[in-house]
Design a protein around this motif. Structure first.
Motif, PDB file in Angstrom:
ATOM      1  N   ALA A  59       0.867  -1.181   0.000  1.00 49.62           N
ATOM      2  CA  ALA A  59       0.000   0.000   0.000  1.00 49.62           C
ATOM      3  C   ALA A  59       0.899   1.223   0.000  1.00 49.62           C
ATOM      4  CB  ALA A  59      -0.904   0.014   1.229  1.00 49.62           C
ATOM      5  N   PHE A  60       0.482   2.239  -0.760  1.00 48.09           N
ATOM      6  CA  PHE A  60       1.211   3.498  -0.720  1.00 48.09           C
ATOM      7  C   PHE A  60       0.263   4.644  -0.985  1.00 48.09           C
ATOM      8  CE2 PHE A  60       1.415   3.867  -5.309  1.00 48.09           C
ATOM      9  CZ  PHE A  60       1.613   2.575  -5.781  1.00 48.09           C
ATOM     10  N   GLU A  61       0.717   5.850  -0.622  1.00 45.98           N
ATOM     11  CA  GLU A  61      -0.114   7.029  -0.821  1.00 45.98           C
ATOM     12  C   GLU A  61       0.777   8.231  -1.117  1.00 45.98           C
ATOM     13  OE1 GLU A  61      -2.334   7.360   2.824  1.00 45.98           O
ATOM     14  OE2 GLU A  61      -0.759   8.503   3.799  1.00 45.98           O
ATOM     15  N   THR A  62       0.207   9.157  -1.860  1.00 50.88           N
ATOM     16  CA  THR A  62       0.896  10.385  -2.216  1.00 50.88           C
ATOM     17  C   THR A  62       0.115  11.543  -1.626  1.00 50.88           C
ATOM     18  OG1 THR A  62       1.620   9.350  -4.269  1.00 50.88           O
ATOM     19  CG2 THR A  62       1.774  11.751  -4.155  1.00 50.88           C
ATOM     20  N   SER A  63       0.827  12.440  -0.975  1.00 49.26           N
ATOM     21  CA  SER A  63       0.196  13.608  -0.352  1.00 49.26           C
ATOM     22  C   SER A  63       0.680  14.887  -1.018  1.00 49.26           C
ATOM     23  CB  SER A  63       0.530  13.672   1.138  1.00 49.26           C
ATOM     24  OG  SER A  63       0.034  12.545   1.801  1.00 49.26           O
ATOM     25  N   VAL A  68      -3.892  13.674   1.385  1.00 46.58           N
ATOM     26  CA  VAL A  68      -3.661  12.514   0.530  1.00 46.58           C
ATOM     27  C   VAL A  68      -4.401  12.740  -0.783  1.00 46.58           C
ATOM     28  CG1 VAL A  68      -4.035  10.037   0.266  1.00 46.58           C
ATOM     29  CG2 VAL A  68      -3.364  10.955   2.496  1.00 46.58           C
ATOM     30  N   VAL A  69      -3.649  12.673  -1.887  1.00 46.82           N
ATOM     31  CA  VAL A  69      -4.247  12.895  -3.210  1.00 46.82           C
ATOM     32  C   VAL A  69      -4.306  11.611  -4.043  1.00 46.82           C
ATOM     33  CG1 VAL A  69      -3.668  15.345  -3.326  1.00 46.82           C
ATOM     34  CG2 VAL A  69      -2.033  13.659  -4.187  1.00 46.82           C
ATOM     35  N   PHE A  70      -3.578  10.575  -3.606  1.00 43.66           N
ATOM     36  CA  PHE A  70      -3.579   9.312  -4.340  1.00 43.66           C
ATOM     37  C   PHE A  70      -3.228   8.184  -3.389  1.00 43.66           C
ATOM     38  CE2 PHE A  70      -1.316   6.018  -6.768  1.00 43.66           C
ATOM     39  CZ  PHE A  70      -2.284   5.714  -7.723  1.00 43.66           C
TER      40      PHE A  70
END
Length: 154
Positions: A59-63, A68-70
Motif C-alpha cells: 500500500a502506498f499514498e501520495t500527499s 492525501v491525493v492518491f
C-alpha cells in the motif's frame, strides 16, 4: 524530450504493455521495486506496506500540502527476485476497478536490464480512460528518476 518508457495500447484489447531499458544491472533495477526506501524516492510516494512475497500485499499514498491525493494497494501473487512480480493494483477512491500487473525483469548485459509490464484492465474502456490521463508521461518521469537515483547509489 524522447520518452524512454514505451507504453503500447492496441485497439480492441484491454491491456497495455510497458517497456523500458535501463542502464542498470538487473539486481539494481529489481532492488528499486523491492526496497520501500528506494521505491519512495523514485515514485515520489509514501510506502505504507510492502510485503514482497507470495500472498504479500502493499500500500502506498501520495500527499500534497498535507492531504492525501492518491492511494493504491494490491496483493502480490508471485514474487521471484530479479525475475518477476505478479500483483493486483487498486487505485483507491477512483472508478477504476482492480487491474492485474505482470512485471518481468530481464538482464541484457552486466550493466543493462529491461523491465516489461503487462497490465490487464477489466475492460478496454477503463484502459482507454487511463491512457487519456498523463499516465505515460508520469511513468516515464518516474523511470527517469529511478535511473538517476540508482546511478547516484553506484
Amino acid at each position: 524530450m524522447r520518452q524512454k518508457t514505451k507504453v503500447d495500447a492496441v485497439d480492441g484489447k484491454q491491456e497495455i504493455i510497458i517497456t523500458r531499458e535501463f542502464d542498470l544491472s538487473l539486481e539494481l533495477l529489481f532492488k528499486a521495486y523491492e526496497e520501500p526506501e528506494l521505491f519512495e524516492q523514485w515514485m515520489g510516494t509514501k510506502v505504507l506496506k510492502m510485503e514482497n512475497r507470495k500472498h504479500g500485499s502493499y500500500a502506498f499514498e501520495t500527499s500534497y500540502n498535507g492531504k492525501v491525493v492518491f492511494s493504491a494497494n494490491g496483493t502480490i501473487h508471485e514474487f521471484i527476485p530479479n525475475q518477476k512480480i505478479t500483483r493486483t493494483f487498486e487505485m483507491e477512491n477512483t472508478p477504476f476497478p482492480i487491474q492485474l500487473e505482470y512485471l518481468e525483469f530481464r538482464k541484457l548485459s552486466d550493466e543493462r536490464s529491461k523491465l516489461t509490464m503487462h497490465i490487464v484492465f477489466k475492460s478496454e474502456d477503463f484502459r482507454n480512460q487511463l491512457m487519456q490521463m498523463p499516465f505515460a508521461q508520469g511513468l516515464n518521469m518516474a523511470h527517469d528518476k529511478l535511473q538517476e537515483i540508482i546511478d547516484n547509489l553506484k
